[in-house]
Enzyme design. Sequence first.
Site, PDB file in Angstrom:
ATOM      1  N   HIS A   1       6.566   0.097  -0.995  1.00 18.64           N
ATOM      2  CA  HIS A   1       7.379  -1.019  -0.488  1.00 18.64           C
ATOM      3  C   HIS A   1       8.492  -1.467  -1.443  1.00 18.64           C
ATOM      4  CE1 HIS A   1       4.377  -0.826   2.483  1.00 18.64           C
ATOM      5  NE2 HIS A   1       3.417  -1.274   1.688  1.00 18.64           N
TER       6      HIS A   1
ATOM      7  N   CYS B   1      -1.921  -3.501   4.824  1.00 19.35           N
ATOM      8  CA  CYS B   1      -2.373  -4.672   5.594  1.00 19.35           C
ATOM      9  C   CYS B   1      -2.908  -4.263   6.961  1.00 19.35           C
ATOM     10  CB  CYS B   1      -1.222  -5.654   5.766  1.00 19.35           C
ATOM     11  SG  CYS B   1       0.240  -4.890   6.468  1.00 19.35           S
TER      12      CYS B   1
ATOM     13  N   LEU C   1       1.862  -8.917  -3.745  1.00 23.09           N
ATOM     14  CA  LEU C   1       1.982  -8.987  -2.279  1.00 23.09           C
ATOM     15  C   LEU C   1       3.131  -8.097  -1.824  1.00 23.09           C
ATOM     16  CD1 LEU C   1       1.633 -12.811  -1.469  1.00 23.09           C
ATOM     17  CD2 LEU C   1       0.080 -10.997  -0.725  1.00 23.09           C
TER      18      LEU C   1
HETATM   19  C1  LIG Z   1      -5.889  -3.304   2.090  1.00 19.82           C
HETATM   20  C2  LIG Z   1      -4.638  -4.035   1.657  1.00 19.82           C
HETATM   21  C3  LIG Z   1      -4.111  -5.035   2.474  1.00 19.82           C
HETATM   22  C4  LIG Z   1      -2.961  -5.721   2.087  1.00 19.82           C
HETATM   23  N1  LIG Z   1      -2.468  -6.673   2.924  1.00 19.82           N
HETATM   24  C5  LIG Z   1      -1.322  -7.329   2.586  1.00 19.82           C
HETATM   25  C6  LIG Z   1      -0.740  -8.287   3.466  1.00 19.82           C
HETATM   26  O1  LIG Z   1      -1.269  -8.559   4.558  1.00 19.82           O
HETATM   27  N2  LIG Z   1       0.384  -8.907   3.066  1.00 19.82           N
HETATM   28  C7  LIG Z   1       0.995  -8.629   1.870  1.00 19.82           C
HETATM   29  O2  LIG Z   1       2.048  -9.204   1.568  1.00 19.82           O
HETATM   30  N3  LIG Z   1       0.472  -7.707   1.012  1.00 19.82           N
HETATM   31  C8  LIG Z   1      -0.664  -7.060   1.348  1.00 19.82           C
HETATM   32  N4  LIG Z   1      -1.201  -6.136   0.486  1.00 19.82           N
HETATM   33  C9  LIG Z   1      -0.577  -5.907  -0.835  1.00 19.82           C
HETATM   34  C10 LIG Z   1       0.532  -4.882  -0.754  1.00 19.82           C
HETATM   35  O3  LIG Z   1       0.071  -3.706  -0.164  1.00 19.82           O
HETATM   36  C11 LIG Z   1       1.072  -4.602  -2.147  1.00 19.82           C
HETATM   37  O4  LIG Z   1       1.511  -5.795  -2.708  1.00 19.82           O
HETATM   38  C12 LIG Z   1       2.231  -3.602  -2.053  1.00 19.82           C
HETATM   39  O5  LIG Z   1       1.746  -2.348  -1.670  1.00 19.82           O
HETATM   40  C13 LIG Z   1       2.982  -3.482  -3.359  1.00 19.82           C
HETATM   41  O6  LIG Z   1       4.001  -2.551  -3.195  1.00 19.82           O
HETATM   42  P1  LIG Z   1       4.587  -1.731  -4.424  1.00 19.82           P
HETATM   43  O7  LIG Z   1       5.623  -0.831  -3.862  1.00 19.82           O
HETATM   44  O8  LIG Z   1       4.961  -2.671  -5.511  1.00 19.82           O
HETATM   45  O9  LIG Z   1       3.359  -0.928  -5.014  1.00 19.82           O
HETATM   46  P2  LIG Z   1       2.373   0.155  -4.393  1.00 19.82           P
HETATM   47  O10 LIG Z   1       2.195  -0.050  -2.948  1.00 19.82           O
HETATM   48  O11 LIG Z   1       1.187   0.131  -5.269  1.00 19.82           O
HETATM   49  O12 LIG Z   1       3.153   1.527  -4.583  1.00 19.82           O
HETATM   50  C14 LIG Z   1       3.378   2.100  -5.821  1.00 19.82           C
HETATM   51  C15 LIG Z   1       3.803   3.529  -5.627  1.00 19.82           C
HETATM   52  O13 LIG Z   1       4.067   4.109  -6.903  1.00 19.82           O
HETATM   53  C16 LIG Z   1       3.572   5.425  -6.928  1.00 19.82           C
HETATM   54  N5  LIG Z   1       3.325   5.766  -8.341  1.00 19.82           N
HETATM   55  C17 LIG Z   1       2.609   5.063  -9.248  1.00 19.82           C
HETATM   56  N6  LIG Z   1       2.632   5.667 -10.449  1.00 19.82           N
HETATM   57  C18 LIG Z   1       3.382   6.771 -10.326  1.00 19.82           C
HETATM   58  C19 LIG Z   1       3.771   7.813 -11.212  1.00 19.82           C
HETATM   59  N7  LIG Z   1       3.417   7.805 -12.496  1.00 19.82           N
HETATM   60  N8  LIG Z   1       4.538   8.824 -10.727  1.00 19.82           N
HETATM   61  C20 LIG Z   1       4.920   8.824  -9.420  1.00 19.82           C
HETATM   62  N9  LIG Z   1       4.579   7.866  -8.549  1.00 19.82           N
HETATM   63  C21 LIG Z   1       3.833   6.857  -8.976  1.00 19.82           C
HETATM   64  C22 LIG Z   1       2.319   5.369  -6.076  1.00 19.82           C
HETATM   65  O14 LIG Z   1       1.970   6.643  -5.586  1.00 19.82           O
HETATM   66  C23 LIG Z   1       2.744   4.396  -4.976  1.00 19.82           C
HETATM   67  O15 LIG Z   1       3.275   5.054  -3.865  1.00 19.82           O
HETATM   68  C24 LIG Z   1      -2.347  -5.420   0.857  1.00 19.82           C
HETATM   69  C25 LIG Z   1      -2.880  -4.417   0.029  1.00 19.82           C
HETATM   70  C26 LIG Z   1      -4.001  -3.728   0.434  1.00 19.82           C
HETATM   71  C27 LIG Z   1      -4.549  -2.657  -0.465  1.00 19.82           C
END
Ligand SMILES: Cc1cc2nc3c(=O)[nH]c(=O)nc-3n(C[C@H](O)[C@H](O)[C@H](O)COP(=O)(O)OP(=O)(O)OC[C@H]3O[C@@H](n4cnc5c(N)ncnc54)[C@H](O)[C@@H]3O)c2cc1C
Length: 443
Positions: free
Chosen positions: A11, A43, A298
């Site tokens: 995201h 989510c 989030l």
């Molecule tokens: C079951 C569940 C339900 C949720 N429900 C909600 C909700 O209803 N509302 C809400 O606001 N939030 C919700 N969340 C939280 C939300 O999913 C996270 O806050 C969000 O995914 C964060 O996004 P991000 O892109 O920062 O990180 P992430 O989604 O953790 O993505 C990080 C990415 O980095 C990649 N990565 C990491 N390290 C490396 C590396 N060294 N090399 C290459 N790639 C790498 C991973 O593969 C991943 O694709 C929920 C989470 C879960 C698990």
Amino acid sequence: MTKTVIIGANHAGIAAANTLLDNFKDQEVVLIDRNTNLSYLGCGTALWVGRQIDGYEGLFYTNKEAFEAKGAKILMETSVDRVDFEGKKVYGVTKDGEKVEESYDKLVLATGSRPISPNVPGRDLEGIHFLKLFQEGQAVDREISKDSVKTVAVIGAGYIGVEIAEAAKRRGKNVLLFDAAGRSLPSYYDTWFTDDMDKNLADHGIDLHFGELVREYKGTNRVEAVVSDAGEYPVDMVINAIGFGPNAELGKDHLELFANGAYLVDRHQQTSDPAVYAVGDCATIYSNALQKTTYIALASNAVRTGIVAGYNIGGTPVESEGVQGSNGISIFGLNLVSTGLSVEAAEKNGLKVKYTDHEALQRPAFMEDNAKVKIRIVYEEDSRRIVGAQLSSTEDISMGIHMFSLAIAKGVTIDELKLLDLFFLPHFNEPYNYITMAALKAE
Ligand SMILES: Cc1cc2nc3c(=O)[nH]c(=O)nc-3n(C[C@H](O)[C@H](O)[C@H](O)COP(=O)(O)OP(=O)(O)OC[C@H]3O[C@@H](n4cnc5c(N)ncnc54)[C@H](O)[C@@H]3O)c2cc1C
């Protein structure tokens, strides 16, 4: 041309990439992610596992091809294992073991978070699951589909634990929900709200084990029992949902970190290295309620921080507005929404607060289609600025919380809310609106 490398294509990384690609012509964007898929909405996992939606297909909102069509380079199933911050180079390896090297002008760390594994004996047994990645959702769904899995233990009664407990119950399982705290959802809601949620969970047959600390998972190869400080319970499957920590491995020796290990960023999402930005779950965020930097994982924050980083890298300075940690949960028809701090959370953070409660019908009593609503507004004792609000009902009361989010962001006081113009129409609300009533009741 500025070349930006984004590590992590979920995201936060997606939002940063799209902001750069959609708004700035002079941008070369490289996205790198170790996973097979991108944009999975975690989510939706509980909705899908609980069969409230037909399948998981709609839980992805973009793909690799969409970025290629915009002219970006995207390397999936490629793990970055090292960043040379001095030489501005990123090193990784593909799933086939091929080495990858990319130089950058700007780097965006969007590496997200990872689930915390309870540090107890037996945690590596089969049948013990996490719930973060799409693949983990698939594994949980596969297990729950087995007739042999009759009893599911969910460890952690935060919003993810509560949601997956509901889903497992909807699939006809015996569900045991554990939390070391004495109630569900303790981080976001006060007991006035969680008492209703706990009753709701118990009324729907979920076996609540609150105030119990899990000490061990027992089994030979596969988990057979959960041992807490109050007893031993036979189970066929465990789902860990005790929380997430930032995944900040790549920059931890070079960048300034927050107390929990997240990358410390400013209001432009810039880290202590001016060429490096951090967004989403791997980074800190500014809380308007606390008026200081904090950590709130989030998806909503991930998207916004990605957009902020994208604009700043592209050359349009944008400052983050800070956040309130607004959130919601809907379980067996009971809806809870909150923003900012609960009374308990405020006190834990050293804020001296007061609160005002009100309970009323959503609509005038003459309207048949109706339901009770509870509201609590939390405000700082001295300044009287609003620092939190919680609402609950079987109605959809979610839109009301957005106004409180803005109130917190803008430092509105409880007194300014008292005579705020809130419309009245029987279809929607009462003339003596519960928001007005709660504000008027404030000391
Ligand atoms: C079951 C569940 C339900 C949720 N429900 C909600 C909700 O209803 N509302 C809400 O606001 N939030 C919700 N969340 C939280 C939300 O999913 C996270 O806050 C969000 O995914 C964060 O996004 P991000 O892109 O920062 O990180 P992430 O989604 O953790 O993505 C990080 C990415 O980095 C990649 N990565 C990491 N390290 C490396 C590396 N060294 N090399 C290459 N790639 C790498 C991973 O593969 C991943 O694709 C929920 C989470 C879960 C698990």
